[in-house]
Design a protein around this motif. Structure first.
Motif, mmCIF file in Angstrom:
data_model
loop_
_atom_site.group_PDB
_atom_site.id
_atom_site.type_symbol
_atom_site.label_atom_id
_atom_site.label_comp_id
_atom_site.label_asym_id
_atom_site.label_seq_id
_atom_site.Cartn_x
_atom_site.Cartn_y
_atom_site.Cartn_z
ATOM 1 N N ALA A 1 0.832 -1.204 0.000
ATOM 2 C CA ALA A 1 0.000 0.000 0.000
ATOM 3 C C ALA A 1 0.863 1.249 0.000
ATOM 4 O O ALA A 1 0.576 2.228 -0.714
ATOM 5 N N MET A 2 1.935 1.223 0.785
ATOM 6 C CA MET A 2 2.830 2.384 0.836
ATOM 7 C C MET A 2 3.540 2.585 -0.497
ATOM 8 O O MET A 2 3.687 3.714 -0.983
ATOM 9 N N ILE A 3 4.005 1.479 -1.093
ATOM 10 C CA ILE A 3 4.723 1.572 -2.364
ATOM 11 C C ILE A 3 3.813 2.107 -3.461
ATOM 12 O O ILE A 3 4.180 3.023 -4.213
ATOM 13 N N GLU A 4 2.603 1.563 -3.553
ATOM 14 C CA GLU A 4 1.714 1.962 -4.640
ATOM 15 C C GLU A 4 1.177 3.377 -4.445
ATOM 16 O O GLU A 4 0.969 4.117 -5.412
ATOM 17 N N GLU A 5 0.941 3.758 -3.202
ATOM 18 C CA GLU A 5 0.509 5.134 -2.953
ATOM 19 C C GLU A 5 1.585 6.117 -3.427
ATOM 20 O O GLU A 5 1.289 7.104 -4.118
ATOM 21 N N SER A 6 2.839 5.829 -3.080
ATOM 22 C CA SER A 6 3.939 6.694 -3.498
ATOM 23 C C SER A 6 4.092 6.692 -5.016
ATOM 24 O O SER A 6 4.287 7.743 -5.635
ATOM 25 N N ALA A 7 3.987 5.506 -5.623
ATOM 26 C CA ALA A 7 4.129 5.408 -7.082
ATOM 27 C C ALA A 7 3.029 6.193 -7.782
ATOM 28 O O ALA A 7 3.284 6.893 -8.772
ATOM 29 N N GLY A 8 1.801 6.086 -7.276
ATOM 30 C CA GLY A 8 0.691 6.806 -7.894
ATOM 31 C C GLY A 8 0.881 8.313 -7.836
ATOM 32 O O GLY A 8 0.618 9.034 -8.813
ATOM 33 N N ARG A 9 1.351 8.794 -6.689
ATOM 34 C CA ARG A 9 1.590 10.225 -6.537
ATOM 35 C C ARG A 9 2.673 10.707 -7.506
ATOM 36 O O ARG A 9 2.513 11.735 -8.173
ATOM 37 N N GLN A 10 3.776 9.957 -7.562
ATOM 38 C CA GLN A 10 4.878 10.375 -8.433
ATOM 39 C C GLN A 10 4.477 10.323 -9.900
ATOM 40 O O GLN A 10 4.815 11.226 -10.684
ATOM 41 N N LEU A 11 3.752 9.271 -10.271
ATOM 42 C CA LEU A 11 3.396 9.105 -11.673
ATOM 43 C C LEU A 11 2.407 10.177 -12.126
ATOM 44 O O LEU A 11 2.467 10.641 -13.270
ATOM 45 N N ALA A 12 1.510 10.573 -11.237
ATOM 46 C CA ALA A 12 0.535 11.608 -11.587
ATOM 47 C C ALA A 12 1.231 12.922 -11.937
ATOM 48 O O ALA A 12 0.701 13.729 -12.710
ATOM 49 N N GLU A 13 2.404 13.124 -11.396
ATOM 50 C CA GLU A 13 3.125 14.380 -11.627
ATOM 51 C C GLU A 13 3.976 14.364 -12.890
ATOM 52 O O GLU A 13 4.387 15.432 -13.367
ATOM 53 N N ARG A 14 4.230 13.163 -13.443
ATOM 54 C CA ARG A 14 5.128 13.153 -14.601
ATOM 55 C C ARG A 14 4.856 12.038 -15.617
ATOM 56 O O ARG A 14 5.746 11.664 -16.384
ATOM 57 N N ILE A 15 3.660 11.504 -15.646
ATOM 58 C CA ILE A 15 3.377 10.425 -16.594
ATOM 59 C C ILE A 15 3.509 10.926 -18.026
ATOM 60 O O ILE A 15 3.143 12.069 -18.345
ATOM 61 N N THR A 16 4.059 10.080 -18.895
ATOM 62 C CA THR A 16 4.223 10.436 -20.304
ATOM 63 C C THR A 16 3.019 9.937 -21.095
ATOM 64 O O THR A 16 2.289 9.044 -20.645
ATOM 65 N N PRO A 17 2.794 10.487 -22.294
ATOM 66 C CA PRO A 17 1.682 10.011 -23.126
ATOM 67 C C PRO A 17 1.786 8.515 -23.436
ATOM 68 O O PRO A 17 0.770 7.810 -23.468
ATOM 69 N N GLU A 18 2.993 8.035 -23.640
ATOM 70 C CA GLU A 18 3.177 6.613 -23.948
ATOM 71 C C GLU A 18 2.799 5.744 -22.747
ATOM 72 O O GLU A 18 2.170 4.691 -22.912
ATOM 73 N N GLN A 19 3.196 6.174 -21.555
ATOM 74 C CA GLN A 19 2.849 5.427 -20.347
ATOM 75 C C GLN A 19 1.340 5.437 -20.115
ATOM 76 O O GLN A 19 0.753 4.408 -19.773
ATOM 77 N N ALA A 20 0.717 6.582 -20.307
ATOM 78 C CA ALA A 20 -0.738 6.681 -20.138
ATOM 79 C C ALA A 20 -1.456 5.765 -21.120
ATOM 80 O O ALA A 20 -2.441 5.097 -20.765
ATOM 81 N N LYS A 21 -0.950 5.704 -22.348
ATOM 82 C CA LYS A 21 -1.564 4.844 -23.359
ATOM 83 C C LYS A 21 -1.454 3.374 -22.964
ATOM 84 O O LYS A 21 -2.414 2.606 -23.124
ATOM 85 N N ALA A 22 -0.297 2.967 -22.424
ATOM 86 C CA ALA A 22 -0.101 1.573 -22.009
ATOM 87 C C ALA A 22 -1.071 1.200 -20.892
ATOM 88 O O ALA A 22 -1.688 0.120 -20.915
ATOM 89 N N LEU A 23 -1.218 2.078 -19.906
ATOM 90 C CA LEU A 23 -2.140 1.805 -18.802
ATOM 91 C C LEU A 23 -3.591 1.785 -19.291
ATOM 92 O O LEU A 23 -4.381 0.934 -18.873
ATOM 93 N N ARG A 24 -3.923 2.714 -20.164
ATOM 94 C CA ARG A 24 -5.288 2.781 -20.689
ATOM 95 C C ARG A 24 -5.630 1.520 -21.473
ATOM 96 O O ARG A 24 -6.755 0.993 -21.364
ATOM 97 N N THR A 25 -4.670 1.008 -22.226
ATOM 98 C CA THR A 25 -4.906 -0.216 -22.999
ATOM 99 C C THR A 25 -5.231 -1.387 -22.082
ATOM 100 O O THR A 25 -6.145 -2.181 -22.362
ATOM 101 N N MET A 26 -4.504 -1.503 -20.967
ATOM 102 C CA MET A 26 -4.766 -2.598 -20.031
ATOM 103 C C MET A 26 -6.135 -2.467 -19.379
ATOM 104 O O MET A 26 -6.858 -3.459 -19.219
#
Length: 277
Positions: A120-145
């Motif tokens: 829970a701690m790892i994913e909470e931190s990852a979510g916060r960091q990713l929200a601040e700098r996600i790239t279009p390619e990364q967003a597309k990969a997550l959206r596809t899944m």
């Protein structure tokens, strides 16, 4: 005037002559290196296959692993099997008992709770960091899944769909952590996920949790792609902790662990609604 070298020029040695001139010790060292590389590759393949059998549930928790039987099944000698056992033990998937053998590990419930809390701690931190700098390619990969998860919900909830969903779910969460770009964190996260894998498959059994899980993944993705670090972290933390509560219920526990606040999960996580992480 051209000056001549009174010494006769030495002939250029042939490739065969050069090969024969290599010291025997060097040739032996080369053969040893090649053998080590081949053995390492074989051990990696054996380790990967045994790990797959464990994570797929074909080798259940508590099952005894026999060198001879696995060697015959995989068509290898016992050496790579023995080395694979050592790697799997370091990864927390098997345990070796003196004079008894090697067994697929069963995760004690108190340890599972600790792993969920760390996740829970790892994913909470990852979510916060990713929200601040996600790239279009990364967003597309997550959206596809997430779209593939939603398609599975529309198509039905048979055993095959549950298995496919399980793999997509693992891929989604691993991608979230990987996209942060911290290799040490990714390695640690994968170990935690593998240790929980059998418990999580039980949580998913029957497919009843899949529709709710899909909506949660869509909400997580929405928060991340919107750049809302607070919402993304909060959603991921609740997502994992709700899975912990469900695991405790499936194990026969009547309540969450004593050290877990009653409000650890999001308010939407009422006891009558099971969630999936």
């Amino acid at each position: 005037m051209k000056t001549l070298n009174p010494q006769r020029a030495a002939p250029t040695p042939s490739a065969q002559a050069l090969a024969s001139a290599v010291p025997a010790s060097a040739a032996a060292a080369a053969r040893t290196t090649i053998a080590l590389l081949q053995a390492h590759s074989l051990t990696s393949a054996v380790h990967a296959e045994i790990e797959r059998l464990i994570l797929a549930g074909e080798l259940a928790p508590g099952a005894k692993l026999t060198e001879a039987l696995l060697a015959e099944r995989l068509g290898v000698s016992r050496g790579p099997i023995r080395e694979a056992f050592r790697i799997l033990e370091e990864a927390g998937l098997v345990r070796q008992e003196k004079n008894r053998g090697v067994f697929v590990r069963s995760i004690p419930m108190d340890e599972a709770v600790e792993i969920y809390d760390l996740r829970a701690m790892i994913e909470e931190s990852a979510g916060r960091q990713l929200a601040e700098r996600i790239t279009p390619e990364q967003a597309k990969a997550l959206r596809t899944m997430v779209e593939q998860m939603e398609r599975l919900v529309r198509d039905g909830h048979d055993t095959s769909a549950s298995d496919q969903y399980h793999l997509l779910n693992l891929g989604f969460h691993e991608a979230l952590v990987d996209f942060v770009g911290n290799r040490k964190l990714s390695t640690l996260y994968r170990r935690l996920v593998k240790e929980l894998s059998l418990l999580r498959r039980v949580n998913l059994a029957g497919g009843r949790q899949i529709p709710v899980s899909v909506s949660e993944h869509r909400a997580i993705l929405k928060a991340i792609t919107a750049g809302d670090a607070e919402a993304a972290g909060r959603a991921l933390r609740a997502h994992v902790l709700e899975s912990k509560v469900r695991t405790l219920k499936n194990a026969g526990a009547l309540a969450p662990a004593p050290d877990e606040p009653a409000t650890a999960a999001a308010p939407a996580a009422a006891p009558k609604k099971a969630r999936h992480a």
